[in-house]
Motif scaffolding. Structure first.
Motif, mmCIF file in Angstrom:
data_model
loop_
_atom_site.group_PDB
_atom_site.id
_atom_site.type_symbol
_atom_site.label_atom_id
_atom_site.label_comp_id
_atom_site.label_asym_id
_atom_site.label_seq_id
_atom_site.Cartn_x
_atom_site.Cartn_y
_atom_site.Cartn_z
ATOM 1 N N TRP A 13 9.183 12.086 38.167
ATOM 2 C CA TRP A 13 9.757 13.210 39.257
ATOM 3 C C TRP A 13 11.163 13.311 39.381
ATOM 4 C CZ3 TRP A 13 12.548 12.934 43.908
ATOM 5 C CH2 TRP A 13 12.603 14.086 44.615
ATOM 6 N N VAL A 40 12.307 21.011 52.401
ATOM 7 C CA VAL A 40 11.439 21.156 51.337
ATOM 8 C C VAL A 40 10.361 20.225 51.118
ATOM 9 C CG1 VAL A 40 12.996 19.745 49.837
ATOM 10 C CG2 VAL A 40 11.820 21.356 48.612
ATOM 11 N N ASP A 41 10.659 19.187 51.798
ATOM 12 C CA ASP A 41 9.579 17.842 51.871
ATOM 13 C C ASP A 41 8.641 18.136 52.929
ATOM 14 O OD1 ASP A 41 10.946 16.618 49.764
ATOM 15 O OD2 ASP A 41 12.400 15.825 51.067
ATOM 16 N N LEU A 45 4.745 22.949 54.147
ATOM 17 C CA LEU A 45 5.523 24.125 53.649
ATOM 18 C C LEU A 45 4.395 24.862 52.579
ATOM 19 C CD1 LEU A 45 8.098 25.429 52.917
ATOM 20 C CD2 LEU A 45 8.327 24.000 50.860
ATOM 21 N N VAL A 47 3.440 26.440 49.234
ATOM 22 C CA VAL A 47 4.163 26.305 48.043
ATOM 23 C C VAL A 47 3.423 27.486 47.235
ATOM 24 C CG1 VAL A 47 4.454 24.993 46.020
ATOM 25 C CG2 VAL A 47 4.483 24.060 48.172
ATOM 26 N N TRP A 62 16.936 26.728 39.969
ATOM 27 C CA TRP A 62 16.685 25.529 40.511
ATOM 28 C C TRP A 62 17.848 24.638 40.664
ATOM 29 C CZ3 TRP A 62 16.447 20.821 38.258
ATOM 30 C CH2 TRP A 62 16.118 19.475 39.134
ATOM 31 N N THR A 69 12.988 27.349 49.565
ATOM 32 C CA THR A 69 12.442 26.039 49.708
ATOM 33 C C THR A 69 10.887 25.949 48.946
ATOM 34 O OG1 THR A 69 11.365 26.965 51.603
ATOM 35 C CG2 THR A 69 13.391 25.547 51.778
ATOM 36 N N GLY A 70 10.264 27.084 48.884
ATOM 37 C CA GLY A 70 8.736 27.073 48.529
ATOM 38 C C GLY A 70 8.762 26.974 46.772
ATOM 39 N N THR A 72 11.416 25.883 45.135
ATOM 40 C CA THR A 72 12.005 24.444 44.819
ATOM 41 C C THR A 72 10.876 23.509 44.778
ATOM 42 O OG1 THR A 72 14.273 25.213 46.056
ATOM 43 C CG2 THR A 72 13.614 22.786 45.415
ATOM 44 N N ARG A 73 9.957 23.682 45.702
ATOM 45 C CA ARG A 73 8.977 22.652 45.757
ATOM 46 C C ARG A 73 8.155 22.821 44.674
ATOM 47 N NH1 ARG A 73 5.328 20.241 49.288
ATOM 48 N NH2 ARG A 73 7.046 19.409 50.593
ATOM 49 N N GLU A 76 9.862 21.448 41.214
ATOM 50 C CA GLU A 76 9.815 20.063 41.256
ATOM 51 C C GLU A 76 8.369 19.250 41.147
ATOM 52 O OE1 GLU A 76 11.999 18.779 44.699
ATOM 53 O OE2 GLU A 76 13.803 19.722 43.992
ATOM 54 N N ASN A 77 7.347 20.027 41.735
ATOM 55 C CA ASN A 77 6.068 19.707 41.276
ATOM 56 C C ASN A 77 5.805 19.758 39.889
ATOM 57 O OD1 ASN A 77 5.609 18.926 43.769
ATOM 58 N ND2 ASN A 77 4.569 20.669 44.397
#
Length: 414
Positions: A13, A40-41, A45, A47, A62, A69-70, A72-73, A76-77
């Protein structure tokens, strides 16, 4: 991976870039009217489900912290399961760091020195170049760098050579290529002393540096050109390599210049001096910036000239060009001296014996003092300026000062 059926390696990650906020702002303080920024954590949220191609297209946004924020998550996922996108994300994030307005994109000027020092410290040369050879190594390398930068036509640019002989200024017109031929011919004296090939050919009789230069120029079947750079540079490399492998005793090997001789240690220092001065002549002819040698190397060149001055003064005295000796002393005893103070890089203090080359210069017996800049003193020794033109601070016996400055200029030659 959403929208893509290909198998991919799982990547670690990658944390997202910091929020796009002023570096000096208090990120914990919020104005009352500001809405709470979504976290974001936050596990609650929402996604979005996006395809691989869409997520890949969001990597730039990014990296710039421009995603919602969605998004971004989601990005990153995705980076935890898609190695190619993770690599691209790392590159983009590093690139964004370079866009910071306060960052200087210029390389640290000391970077090269640090890298070389680190490399040599980890793996020193198996056969190191002796310290007394490094001025010649450095000056030939600097001149070669200059020659690499000039164009074909500039090899034929006029160079005005100037030196001091029998209290007269001598001049000679040459070209950049002819000057390299001159250095090649005179460096050949060191080559022959080491048993290497003479650039003038086998069976050449003993000649002075000027005579060797004239013989070399006369033997050329066409005007000198850039083809001389290769033989000159090969010869300098061979000299350095030969001396490095020869061991300690080679430093005292005698190099004969017909009218005088020097130990190899001093001869290579003299060749470094001439290489620098003629490189400066070439640089002036082609409008190329050229700096003096390093302080340590310049100091060695000045020291050599200072050690040669008593003998040069005695030679002038024998031909009636200098005032008679006043107080002869036994060899090795302190005698009447001139204090030579050289200022700037490479500077120092020398005491020049005035009445006999076998006497020892002494501060207690100084009758005069001359102070001048190191580079200007070298210009005097090279005959580029006359004793009358030398901007020297003078104090004490005027006759002694005049004799020493004239002796310094007499060390010059073509």
């Amino acid at each position: 991976m959403a929208g893509d059926g290909d198998e991919v390696a799982r990547a670690p990650w990658i944390p997202g870039p910091r929020r796009a906020a002023d570096d000096h702002a208090d990120l914990t303080a919020r104005l009352p009217e500001e809405a709470e920024e979504p976290d974001v954590d936050d596990p609650d949220l929402e996604v979005p489900v996006l395809t691989h191609n869409v997520l890949k297209s969001l990597l730039g946004a990014w990296a710039l912290s421009a995603c919602s924020t969605g998004e971004t998550r989601a990005v990153e996922n995705h980076l935890t399961v898609c190695a190619p996108c993770a690599d691209e994300a790392l590159r983009l994030r590093d690139a964004v760091a370079l866009l910071h307005e306060d960052r200087d994109l210029d390389l640290d000027p000391l970077l090269r020195s640090r890298v070389l020092e680190n490399c040599l410290g980890r793996r020193p040369a198996r056969i190191p170049v002796p310290d007394w050879v490094t001025p010649y190594d450095a000056e030939t390398a600097r001149l070669d760098a200059l020659l690499r930068d000039i164009g074909e036509s500039e090899w034929h640019a006029p160079v005005r050579l100037k030196w001091y002989e029998e209290d007269r200024v001598m001049r000679r017109k040459a070209t950049v290529a002819a000057v390299i031929g001159h250095l090649l011919a005179v460096d050949g004296l060191v080559s022959t002393a080491l048993g290497l090939d003479d650039p003038l050919g086998a069976g050449m009789p003993e000649l002075s540096p000027t005579e060797r230069t004239e013989a070399f120029w006369s033997a050329l079947d066409r005007p000198p050109n850039r083809s001389l750079r290769g033989p000159w540079r090969d010869q300098s490399h061979t000299l350095i390599r030969t001396v490095a492998f020869a061991g300690r005793g080679v430093a005292d090997l005698t190099v004969t210049y017909k009218d005088f001789a020097l130990p190899l240690r001093d001869s290579l220092l003299e060749r470094a001096f001439e290489c620098w001065l003629h490189a400066d002549d070439i640089a002036n002819a082609v409008a190329y910036p050229y700096a003096p040698p390093s302080g340590a190397h310049l100091h060695g060149m000045i020291d050599l000239a200072a050690r040669l001055l008593p003998a040069a003064l005695a030679n002038r005295r024998r031909t009636g060009l200098a005032s008679p000796a006043r107080h002869l002393v036994a060899a090795g005893a302190p005698g009447r001296s001139l204090h030579l103070e050289i200022e700037g890089a490479g500077g120092g203090h020398w005491y020049i014996a005035l009445d006999s080359p076998a006497a020892v210069g002494s501060a207690d017996h100084a009758v005069a003092q001359v102070a001048m800049d190191g580079v200007e003193f070298c210009q005097l020794v090279a005959g580029h300026i006359t004793p009358e033109e030398a901007a020297a601070g003078q104090d004490g016996d005027r006759e002694a000062i005049r004799d020493v400055l004239a002796a310094a200029a007499s060390l010059s030659r073509l």
